[in-house]
Design a protein around this motif. Structure first.
Motif, PDB file in Angstrom:
ATOM      1  N   LEU A 205     -11.483  29.292  52.273  1.00 40.24           N
ATOM      2  CA  LEU A 205     -10.815  28.154  51.634  1.00 40.24           C
ATOM      3  C   LEU A 205      -9.632  27.661  52.463  1.00 40.24           C
ATOM      4  N   VAL A 206      -8.936  28.559  53.142  1.00 42.92           N
ATOM      5  CA  VAL A 206      -7.854  28.148  54.044  1.00 42.92           C
ATOM      6  C   VAL A 206      -8.432  27.274  55.157  1.00 42.92           C
TER       7      VAL A 206
ATOM      8  N   SER B 238      -2.387  31.769  46.877  1.00 38.30           N
ATOM      9  CA  SER B 238      -3.320  32.850  46.552  1.00 38.30           C
ATOM     10  C   SER B 238      -4.599  32.271  45.971  1.00 38.30           C
ATOM     11  N   THR B 239      -5.646  33.085  46.011  1.00 39.35           N
ATOM     12  CA  THR B 239      -6.945  32.703  45.460  1.00 39.35           C
ATOM     13  C   THR B 239      -7.513  33.893  44.694  1.00 39.35           C
ATOM     14  N   THR B 240      -8.010  33.630  43.504  1.00 40.48           N
ATOM     15  CA  THR B 240      -8.687  34.639  42.701  1.00 40.48           C
ATOM     16  C   THR B 240     -10.070  34.093  42.364  1.00 40.48           C
ATOM     17  N   PHE B 241     -11.092  34.909  42.559  1.00 44.39           N
ATOM     18  CA  PHE B 241     -12.459  34.485  42.296  1.00 44.39           C
ATOM     19  C   PHE B 241     -12.997  35.157  41.038  1.00 44.39           C
ATOM     20  N   THR B 242     -13.778  34.411  40.253  1.00 42.85           N
ATOM     21  CA  THR B 242     -14.439  34.962  39.076  1.00 42.85           C
ATOM     22  C   THR B 242     -15.794  35.527  39.495  1.00 42.85           C
ATOM     23  N   GLU B 243     -16.447  36.210  38.583  1.00 44.91           N
ATOM     24  CA  GLU B 243     -17.805  36.697  38.813  1.00 44.91           C
ATOM     25  C   GLU B 243     -18.780  35.524  38.654  1.00 44.91           C
ATOM     26  N   PRO B 244     -19.931  35.570  39.333  1.00 54.28           N
ATOM     27  CA  PRO B 244     -20.941  34.515  39.143  1.00 54.28           C
ATOM     28  C   PRO B 244     -21.426  34.483  37.696  1.00 54.28           C
ATOM     29  N   ASP B 245     -21.758  33.291  37.226  1.00 52.21           N
ATOM     30  CA  ASP B 245     -22.284  33.115  35.871  1.00 52.21           C
ATOM     31  C   ASP B 245     -23.799  33.298  35.920  1.00 52.21           C
TER      32      ASP B 245
ATOM     33  N   ILE C  49      -9.637  30.364  41.323  1.00 53.65           N
ATOM     34  CA  ILE C  49      -8.349  29.965  40.781  1.00 53.65           C
ATOM     35  C   ILE C  49      -7.390  29.969  41.961  1.00 53.65           C
ATOM     36  N   LEU C  50      -6.922  28.793  42.323  1.00 59.20           N
ATOM     37  CA  LEU C  50      -6.064  28.641  43.492  1.00 59.20           C
ATOM     38  C   LEU C  50      -4.637  28.367  43.037  1.00 59.20           C
ATOM     39  N   ARG C  51      -3.681  29.027  43.653  1.00 60.58           N
ATOM     40  CA  ARG C  51      -2.271  28.822  43.314  1.00 60.58           C
ATOM     41  C   ARG C  51      -1.586  28.186  44.514  1.00 60.58           C
ATOM     42  N   TYR C  52      -0.844  27.128  44.246  1.00 57.90           N
ATOM     43  CA  TYR C  52      -0.166  26.360  45.280  1.00 57.90           C
ATOM     44  C   TYR C  52       1.348  26.457  45.126  1.00 57.90           C
TER      45      TYR C  52
ATOM     46  N   GLY D 278      -2.492  25.785  39.262  1.00 58.96           N
ATOM     47  CA  GLY D 278      -3.659  26.496  39.735  1.00 58.96           C
ATOM     48  C   GLY D 278      -4.067  27.645  38.852  1.00 58.96           C
ATOM     49  N   GLY D 279      -3.279  27.998  37.885  1.00 60.24           N
ATOM     50  CA  GLY D 279      -3.702  28.916  36.861  1.00 60.24           C
ATOM     51  C   GLY D 279      -3.350  30.378  37.056  1.00 60.24           C
ATOM     52  N   VAL D 280      -2.898  30.802  38.220  1.00 63.01           N
ATOM     53  CA  VAL D 280      -2.583  32.213  38.428  1.00 63.01           C
ATOM     54  C   VAL D 280      -1.116  32.444  38.099  1.00 63.01           C
ATOM     55  N   GLY D 281      -0.825  33.516  37.404  1.00 64.26           N
ATOM     56  CA  GLY D 281       0.559  33.864  37.102  1.00 64.26           C
ATOM     57  C   GLY D 281       1.160  32.990  36.042  1.00 64.26           C
ATOM     58  N   GLY D 282       0.336  32.365  35.248  1.00 60.17           N
ATOM     59  CA  GLY D 282       0.867  31.495  34.216  1.00 60.17           C
ATOM     60  C   GLY D 282      -0.090  31.391  33.051  1.00 60.17           C
ATOM     61  N   ALA D 283       0.102  30.366  32.267  1.00 61.79           N
ATOM     62  CA  ALA D 283      -0.707  30.178  31.076  1.00 61.79           C
ATOM     63  C   ALA D 283      -1.916  29.323  31.384  1.00 61.79           C
ATOM     64  N   GLY D 284      -2.885  29.403  30.491  1.00 68.80           N
ATOM     65  CA  GLY D 284      -4.000  28.473  30.533  1.00 68.80           C
ATOM     66  C   GLY D 284      -3.543  27.141  29.977  1.00 68.80           C
ATOM     67  N   ALA D 285      -4.462  26.228  29.849  1.00 65.70           N
ATOM     68  CA  ALA D 285      -4.131  24.889  29.380  1.00 65.70           C
ATOM     69  C   ALA D 285      -3.522  24.911  27.982  1.00 65.70           C
ATOM     70  N   ASN D 286      -3.846  25.934  27.181  1.00 61.26           N
ATOM     71  CA  ASN D 286      -3.305  26.000  25.829  1.00 61.26           C
ATOM     72  C   ASN D 286      -1.927  26.655  25.786  1.00 61.26           C
TER      73      ASN D 286
END
Length: 130
Positions: free
Chosen positions: A14-15, A30-37, A50-53, A99-107
């Motif tokens: 991704l870089v 940072s980048t965190t990857f989920t498992e395949p669906d 999940i990418l953090r900027y 980017g979603g890491v180290g924080g809350a979701g949209a809710n």
């Protein structure tokens, strides 16, 4: 979040992609990857990243550039990546929370290791380690 990411992609991949798209790769923290669906065969070879900027402007630029980008999956299928922003803890004024890491979701439910009172629990998974 970045959807339809080939499961063989790494943070380094991704870089490199950021560089190829003239994005400032140093802003990708940072980048965190989920498992395949695997429940959906059309998505079995893809993951969500999940990418953090470092800041909102970098996250927005990356979402604009990466969303719609065609990539080839491990099975040779061409997928189109889709990107969306998660506002993170405290909304858009909190530096580095996009980017979603180290924080809350949209809710806004998660703040580090705590749940806010009245936070919706549907779909929430918490892993506890002592």
């Amino acid at each position: 979040y970045l959807h339809n990411v080939p499961q063989d992609y790494t943070h380094e991949t991704l870089v490199e992609l950021h560089g190829a798209l003239d994005l400032d790769a140093t802003k990708l923290q940072s980048t965190t990857f989920t498992e395949p669906d695997r429940s959906r065969p059309e998505n079995a070879e893809c993951v969500r990243a999940i990418l953090r900027y470092a800041d909102r402007a970098s996250a927005e630029a990356a979402a604009d550039a990466l969303g719609g980008q065609e990539v080839t999956g491990v099975g040779g299928d061409v997928k189109v990546m889709d990107a969306d922003l998660d506002e993170g803890v405290g909304g858009p004024t909190t530096p580095g929370s996009f980017g979603g890491v180290g924080g809350a979701g949209a809710n806004g439910a998660l703040t580090g290791t705590e749940l806010r009172a009245g936070a919706p629990m549907k779909g929430l998974t918490v892993v506890w380690k002592e």
